[in-house]
Design a protein around this motif. Structure first.
Motif, PDB file in Angstrom:
ATOM      1  N   SER A  72       0.833  -1.207   0.000  1.00 44.58           N
ATOM      2  CA  SER A  72       0.000   0.000   0.000  1.00 44.58           C
ATOM      3  C   SER A  72       0.868   1.257   0.000  1.00 44.58           C
ATOM      4  O   SER A  72       0.496   2.283  -0.574  1.00 44.58           O
ATOM      5  CB  SER A  72      -0.967  -0.007   1.190  1.00 44.58           C
ATOM      6  N   THR A 121       1.784   4.972  -4.231  1.00 48.74           N
ATOM      7  CA  THR A 121       2.078   6.340  -4.667  1.00 48.74           C
ATOM      8  C   THR A 121       3.350   6.418  -5.515  1.00 48.74           C
ATOM      9  O   THR A 121       3.333   6.996  -6.608  1.00 48.74           O
ATOM     10  CB  THR A 121       2.130   7.273  -3.449  1.00 48.74           C
ATOM     11  N   ARG A 144      -5.771   1.963  -3.653  1.00 52.89           N
ATOM     12  CA  ARG A 144      -4.901   2.117  -2.490  1.00 52.89           C
ATOM     13  C   ARG A 144      -5.652   1.858  -1.185  1.00 52.89           C
ATOM     14  O   ARG A 144      -5.164   1.184  -0.287  1.00 52.89           O
ATOM     15  CB  ARG A 144      -4.285   3.504  -2.465  1.00 52.89           C
ATOM     16  N   ARG A 145      -6.848   2.412  -1.105  1.00 53.20           N
ATOM     17  CA  ARG A 145      -7.604   2.256   0.128  1.00 53.20           C
ATOM     18  C   ARG A 145      -7.871   0.782   0.417  1.00 53.20           C
ATOM     19  O   ARG A 145      -7.734   0.298   1.526  1.00 53.20           O
ATOM     20  CB  ARG A 145      -8.933   3.004   0.017  1.00 53.20           C
ATOM     21  N   GLY A 200      -4.764  -0.923   1.668  1.00 53.50           N
ATOM     22  CA  GLY A 200      -4.515  -0.581   3.070  1.00 53.50           C
ATOM     23  C   GLY A 200      -5.476  -1.308   3.997  1.00 53.50           C
ATOM     24  O   GLY A 200      -5.087  -1.836   5.042  1.00 53.50           O
ATOM     25  N   LEU A 201      -6.719  -1.358   3.571  1.00 54.07           N
ATOM     26  CA  LEU A 201      -7.724  -2.007   4.395  1.00 54.07           C
ATOM     27  C   LEU A 201      -7.442  -3.511   4.535  1.00 54.07           C
ATOM     28  O   LEU A 201      -7.633  -4.094   5.596  1.00 54.07           O
ATOM     29  CB  LEU A 201      -9.100  -1.770   3.764  1.00 54.07           C
ATOM     30  N   LEU A 219      -3.567   1.362  13.336  1.00 48.62           N
ATOM     31  CA  LEU A 219      -4.323   1.083  12.109  1.00 48.62           C
ATOM     32  C   LEU A 219      -5.821   1.322  12.298  1.00 48.62           C
ATOM     33  O   LEU A 219      -6.537   1.601  11.328  1.00 48.62           O
ATOM     34  CB  LEU A 219      -4.112  -0.377  11.685  1.00 48.62           C
ATOM     35  N   THR A 269     -12.263   4.994   9.600  1.00 47.07           N
ATOM     36  CA  THR A 269     -12.631   6.122   8.731  1.00 47.07           C
ATOM     37  C   THR A 269     -12.562   5.743   7.267  1.00 47.07           C
ATOM     38  O   THR A 269     -12.501   6.611   6.402  1.00 47.07           O
ATOM     39  CB  THR A 269     -11.686   7.311   8.973  1.00 47.07           C
ATOM     40  N   SER A 270     -12.566   4.448   6.969  1.00 51.53           N
ATOM     41  CA  SER A 270     -12.352   4.072   5.586  1.00 51.53           C
ATOM     42  C   SER A 270     -13.640   4.034   4.768  1.00 51.53           C
ATOM     43  O   SER A 270     -13.655   3.500   3.667  1.00 51.53           O
ATOM     44  CB  SER A 270     -11.625   2.722   5.508  1.00 51.53           C
ATOM     45  N   VAL A 294     -15.012   9.864   5.204  1.00 51.79           N
ATOM     46  CA  VAL A 294     -14.031  10.708   4.545  1.00 51.79           C
ATOM     47  C   VAL A 294     -14.627  12.080   4.315  1.00 51.79           C
ATOM     48  O   VAL A 294     -14.005  13.115   4.587  1.00 51.79           O
ATOM     49  CB  VAL A 294     -13.599  10.091   3.204  1.00 51.79           C
ATOM     50  N   TRP A 298      -8.507  14.086   6.886  1.00 53.10           N
ATOM     51  CA  TRP A 298      -8.421  12.673   6.561  1.00 53.10           C
ATOM     52  C   TRP A 298      -6.996  12.327   6.108  1.00 53.10           C
ATOM     53  O   TRP A 298      -6.420  11.316   6.485  1.00 53.10           O
ATOM     54  CB  TRP A 298      -9.458  12.364   5.484  1.00 53.10           C
ATOM     55  N   GLN A 299      -6.439  13.221   5.317  1.00 55.42           N
ATOM     56  CA  GLN A 299      -5.078  13.012   4.839  1.00 55.42           C
ATOM     57  C   GLN A 299      -4.081  13.032   5.996  1.00 55.42           C
ATOM     58  O   GLN A 299      -3.174  12.206   6.069  1.00 55.42           O
ATOM     59  CB  GLN A 299      -4.736  14.126   3.862  1.00 55.42           C
ATOM     60  N   HIS A 317      -3.991   9.826   7.712  1.00 53.31           N
ATOM     61  CA  HIS A 317      -3.295   8.749   7.014  1.00 53.31           C
ATOM     62  C   HIS A 317      -1.794   8.801   7.097  1.00 53.31           C
ATOM     63  O   HIS A 317      -1.131   7.838   6.734  1.00 53.31           O
ATOM     64  CB  HIS A 317      -3.786   8.666   5.568  1.00 53.31           C
ATOM     65  N   TRP A 318      -1.267   9.910   7.657  1.00 48.02           N
ATOM     66  CA  TRP A 318       0.171   9.904   7.893  1.00 48.02           C
ATOM     67  C   TRP A 318       0.519   8.863   8.950  1.00 48.02           C
ATOM     68  O   TRP A 318       1.661   8.454   9.065  1.00 48.02           O
ATOM     69  CB  TRP A 318       0.656  11.316   8.300  1.00 48.02           C
ATOM     70  N   TYR A 349       2.751   5.708   8.337  1.00 41.93           N
ATOM     71  CA  TYR A 349       4.217   5.613   8.394  1.00 41.93           C
ATOM     72  C   TYR A 349       4.687   5.045   9.726  1.00 41.93           C
ATOM     73  O   TYR A 349       5.403   4.040   9.751  1.00 41.93           O
ATOM     74  CB  TYR A 349       4.875   6.966   8.094  1.00 41.93           C
ATOM     75  N   ARG A 352       9.597   9.334  -0.138  1.00 37.33           N
ATOM     76  CA  ARG A 352       8.718  10.456   0.223  1.00 37.33           C
ATOM     77  C   ARG A 352       9.507  11.643   0.750  1.00 37.33           C
ATOM     78  O   ARG A 352       9.168  12.793   0.465  1.00 37.33           O
ATOM     79  CB  ARG A 352       7.694   9.989   1.253  1.00 37.33           C
TER      80      ARG A 352
HETATM   81  C1  HEM Z   1     -12.109   5.721   3.171  1.00 30.97           C
HETATM   82  C2  HEM Z   1     -10.983   5.065   3.222  1.00 30.97           C
HETATM   83  C3  HEM Z   1      -9.672   5.552   2.716  1.00 30.97           C
HETATM   84  C4  HEM Z   1      -9.451   6.556   1.800  1.00 30.97           C
HETATM   85  C5  HEM Z   1     -10.431   7.366   1.023  1.00 30.97           C
HETATM   86  C6  HEM Z   1      -8.054   6.693   1.670  1.00 30.97           C
HETATM   87  C7  HEM Z   1      -7.420   7.589   0.821  1.00 30.97           C
HETATM   88  C8  HEM Z   1      -6.138   8.016   0.961  1.00 30.97           C
HETATM   89  C9  HEM Z   1      -5.504   9.186   0.390  1.00 30.97           C
HETATM   90  C10 HEM Z   1      -6.165  10.230  -0.435  1.00 30.97           C
HETATM   91  C11 HEM Z   1      -4.225   9.190   0.735  1.00 30.97           C
HETATM   92  C12 HEM Z   1      -3.182  10.211   0.339  1.00 30.97           C
HETATM   93  C13 HEM Z   1      -2.568  10.831   1.540  1.00 30.97           C
HETATM   94  C14 HEM Z   1      -1.207  11.431   1.221  1.00 30.97           C
HETATM   95  O1  HEM Z   1      -0.642  11.179   0.131  1.00 30.97           O
HETATM   96  O2  HEM Z   1      -0.652  12.130   2.083  1.00 30.97           O
HETATM   97  C15 HEM Z   1      -4.058   8.033   1.501  1.00 30.97           C
HETATM   98  C16 HEM Z   1      -2.885   7.656   2.000  1.00 30.97           C
HETATM   99  C17 HEM Z   1      -2.709   6.361   2.421  1.00 30.97           C
HETATM  100  N1  HEM Z   1      -3.640   5.548   3.039  1.00 30.97           N
HETATM  101 FE1  HEM Z   1      -5.548   5.697   2.814  1.00 30.97          FE
HETATM  102  N2  HEM Z   1      -7.461   5.783   2.481  1.00 30.97           N
HETATM  103  C18 HEM Z   1      -8.432   5.068   3.128  1.00 30.97           C
HETATM  104  C19 HEM Z   1      -8.281   4.045   4.021  1.00 30.97           C
HETATM  105  C20 HEM Z   1      -7.057   3.512   4.258  1.00 30.97           C
HETATM  106  C21 HEM Z   1      -6.799   2.406   5.116  1.00 30.97           C
HETATM  107  C22 HEM Z   1      -7.836   1.646   5.904  1.00 30.97           C
HETATM  108  C23 HEM Z   1      -5.450   2.204   5.080  1.00 30.97           C
HETATM  109  C24 HEM Z   1      -4.589   1.196   5.790  1.00 30.97           C
HETATM  110  C25 HEM Z   1      -4.880   0.503   6.836  1.00 30.97           C
HETATM  111  C26 HEM Z   1      -4.873   3.170   4.212  1.00 30.97           C
HETATM  112  C27 HEM Z   1      -3.536   3.280   3.886  1.00 30.97           C
HETATM  113  C28 HEM Z   1      -3.014   4.359   3.262  1.00 30.97           C
HETATM  114  C29 HEM Z   1      -1.689   4.425   2.748  1.00 30.97           C
HETATM  115  C30 HEM Z   1      -0.664   3.284   2.756  1.00 30.97           C
HETATM  116  C31 HEM Z   1      -1.508   5.663   2.227  1.00 30.97           C
HETATM  117  C32 HEM Z   1      -0.352   6.149   1.442  1.00 30.97           C
HETATM  118  C33 HEM Z   1       0.513   7.126   2.095  1.00 30.97           C
HETATM  119  C34 HEM Z   1       1.585   7.487   1.075  1.00 30.97           C
HETATM  120  O3  HEM Z   1       1.613   6.907  -0.001  1.00 30.97           O
HETATM  121  O4  HEM Z   1       2.368   8.404   1.344  1.00 30.97           O
HETATM  122  N3  HEM Z   1      -5.874   3.953   3.730  1.00 30.97           N
HETATM  123  N4  HEM Z   1      -5.226   7.328   1.644  1.00 30.97           N
END
Ligand code: HEM
Ligand code: HEM
Lengths: 224, 337
Positions: free
Chosen positions: A68, A72, A87-88, A91-92, A145, A151-152, A157, A165-166, A169-170, A173, A208
């Motif tokens: 996951s 990016t 991606r979501r 991660g989920l 996690l 919030t997924s 969102v 929300w963003q 998601h930090w 890390y 990053r």
């Molecule tokens: C509604 C559910 C979710 C949405 C809409 C969503 C969407 C996003 C978005 C837009 C980012 C970009 C943030 C950034 O670049 O700073 C992001 C980052 C991330 N989220 Fe989610 N996410 C969701 C749920 C999850 C879940 C449940 C996980 C893991 C348990 C997860 C793992 C990640 C990861 C690995 C990144 C990437 C961070 C990166 O590449 O720098 N996401 N998510």
């Protein structure tokens, strides 16, 4: 061009279901092996099936988490945007495997060690979290996690707003770092696997850092 | 004291190693000759159900002395009173689920890669405070005509356990051949090390070579055993061929495998796991359910090959208190873990 059309059609219709099934595959395989085992059939869980289960689920959770984090950079390098749609879900899936990993530990070790007393099982978990560093780290990773998983949903969102929300998601890390440390502290001696996972994580995080440093040194309109 | 009758012409370094053909030949002669009487078929009751698949153990439970050798070159040995009532761990688990990090850290790695180690011929370097030191061929260290079987529980620090029918000789007799002096307060053992043959050693999982040790009185205890076989046959490489220690009242990692050096020393040896994590792996490493290990609770154990949904209560000294508790009279076994 034909190639581009195929790619676009794949991204639009096939990417999401394909990702779903690929992510489900390890779980289905494990369930299948347990069914074979419980029916006295040949299986691939080895001589200590419970240990194999913990390790398999732990590894799967961590590796999917790493995947996951690779989404990016993959988009940046290939400029293939549809990948962001999964991606979501990736991660989920990491969250679900981590949850199964912990549930297996609770059910197949602690519950049995506590003579099937549920209170004893949680007492055992609490004792482990307090006493055993690798489980403290694993628990911290799991707790980290949970807010992401909760919030997924799209509604969540929207309610949070993209920015908050963003920010949330930090947390991914530190969670990934905790999970690698959990693995490293769990192994006896100095084993190669945690270093490999840690090395991949360092590359993904390093990417990053370099990118954000570059973006900062450039004039702003490039923000996407 | 156990087989002092055997002194060989000790020739120090010149004794050197036995050529491979002769060694194999000797094993066959021993196996076919049947010079050893079966004094007691101990433990075979427990083994009958679980172990009947193994050709080797069938040989042990019938009149082994008069049987022709199994084609695999099985060992001739006597039974003894050292046995436990628990069912034997199936042989495929004993030989397929191993910790032998010299061949990789996965439990299935040793069975896959240990064949790359050459164990014929084999010699052992003996040094330190002893009357007889030098390099000895395995056959001059272990009397293959005086082998016995012992069915011991093995308890791994990772909270799993097995029950294994070992073939070998008591350690005490082996050590006494070398005439340890009064300065020999401890005995240290070292595992073979060859980066080409042991792929796991190419990564510094531990500070190779693997070293283990015992206090002299522990080494002289009746339970301490040097095994050259299991389930009636020579040791598979993954189980520590051709010769390994078995100290059943201690966690499994004390039972060092593929021994190439025995050192009689006056100071407590620095053992491999103790160096890697002193708070986790003490020098004594006696099985002790009352000392919570930083990684695994030690109160219960998973019996390999047993019921998955049951855990066995771990016993003090792995159930061998009667034989060994006196060695630690007055010692704080939490501190001296
Ligand atoms: C509604 C559910 C979710 C949405 C809409 C969503 C969407 C996003 C978005 C837009 C980012 C970009 C943030 C950034 O670049 O700073 C992001 C980052 C991330 N989220 Fe989610 N996410 C969701 C749920 C999850 C879940 C449940 C996980 C893991 C348990 C997860 C793992 C990640 C990861 C690995 C990144 C990437 C961070 C990166 O590449 O720098 N996401 N998510
Ligand atoms: C309360 C939370 C957790 C507990 C109690 C826990 C427990 C364990 C245990 C007992 C093991 C050792 C398995 C064995 O060798 O018998 C293990 C290994 C592992 N766990 Fe966890 N864990 C937790 C959370 C996590 C999380 C959140 C992740 C990843 C996202 C994770 C990834 C791993 C990995 C990669 C391994 C190593 C697997 C291997 O060696 O192949 N764990 N965990």
């Amino acid at each position: 061009m034909a190639k581009r059309a195929v790619l676009r059609s794949f991204g639009r219709h096939w990417l999401k279901p394909l990702t779903f099934w690929l992510l489900a595959l390890p779980g289905l395989w494990l369930g299948w092996q347990w069914a074979m085992l419980l029916n006295g059939q040949p299986h691939a869980l080895g001589f200590n099936p419970i240990e194999t289960t913990h390790r398999f689920l732990g590894d799967t959770a961590l590796r999917i988490l790493l995947i996951s984090l690779a989404v990016t950079p993959f988009r940046d390098i290939t400029r293939w945007l549809p990948v962001m749609k999964v991606r979501r879900r990736i991660g989920l899936a990491a969250f679900w495997y981590a949850l199964l990993h912990v549930a297996a530990y609770l059910g197949l070790d602690l519950l049995i060690a506590a003579n099937m007393s549920v209170a004893g099982m949680f007492a055992g978990l609490w004792e482990d979290v307090a006493k055993r560093i690798y489980i403290t780290l694993g628990m911290a990773a799991l707790v980290g996690l949970i807010p992401l998983a909760v919030t997924s949903f799209n509604a969540m969102v929207r309610w949070l707003g993209a920015r908050r929300w963003q920010q949330l998601h930090w947390a991914i890390y530190p969670v990934a770092i905790l999970a690698v440390l959990h693995h490293g502290f769990m192994e006896k001696g100095n084993q190669p696997m945690p270093w490999i996972h840690g090395g991949i994580l360092a590359l993904l995080l390093g990417y990053r850092l370099v990118r954000s440093a570059r973006n900062r040194s450039r004039p702003s309109p490039a923000a996407s | 004291m156990f087989f002092y009758r055997k002194p060989k012409p000790w020739q120090g370094r010149e004794a050197d190693v036995t050529p491979r053909a002769l060694y194999i030949n000797r094993r066959q002669i021993m196996a076919a000759g049947g010079a050893v009487a079966v004094t007691g078929l101990v433990g075979c009751g427990g083994s009958e159900t679980e172990a009947s698949t193994s050709a080797a153990s069938t040989a042990s439970s019938t009149a082994a002395a008069r049987q022709p050798a199994p084609p695999s070159g099985g060992l001739q040995y006597a039974g003894t009173g050292y046995s436990v009532p628990d069912p034997l761990t199936p042989i495929d688990a004993v030989t397929g689920y191993n910790n032998f990090y010299e061949f990789g850290v996965d439990k299935s790695d040793p069975a896959r890669h240990a064949h790359e180690m050459s164990v014929d011929p084999w010699s052992i370097e003996v040094d330190g405070h002893a009357g007889r030191t030098g390099r000895f061929a395995l056959e001059d260290v272990v009397d293959f005509s005086a082998l016995e079987e012992r069915i011991y529980r093995l308890r791994c620090v990772e909270a799993w356990s097995m029950v294994i029918p070992w073939i070998g000789v008591p350690l005490a007799g082996v050590l006494q051949q070398f005439e340890p002096t009064a300065d020999a307060r401890y005995v240290a053992f070292e595992t073979y090390l060859d980066r080409r043959e042991m792929r796991g050693t190419r990564f510094p999982v531990l500070d190779w070579p693997y070293v283990e040790g015992l206090r002299m009185d522990e080494a002289m205890n009746e339970l301490a055993f040097l095994a050259v076989g299991l389930y009636g046959d020579v040791l598979p490489n993954q189980n520590g061929a051709p010769v390994r220690l078995v100290v059943p009242w201690k966690y499994g990692y004390k039972s060092i495998k593929s021994i190439t050096r025995i050192s009689f020393v006056s100071q407590q040896p620095e053992t491999a796991w103790n160096k890697a994590a002193p708070n986790e792996y003490g020098f004594y490493s006696n099985v002790n359910p009352n000392r919570a290990h930083p990684r695994w609770s030690q109160q219960t154990e998973r019996v390999i090959g047993g019921n998955l949904f049951n855990r066995r209560e771990t016993e003090m000294f792995n159930g061998y208190s009667e034989q060994v508790a006196h060695l630690y009279a007055g010692m704080d076994l939490i501190e001296n873990h």
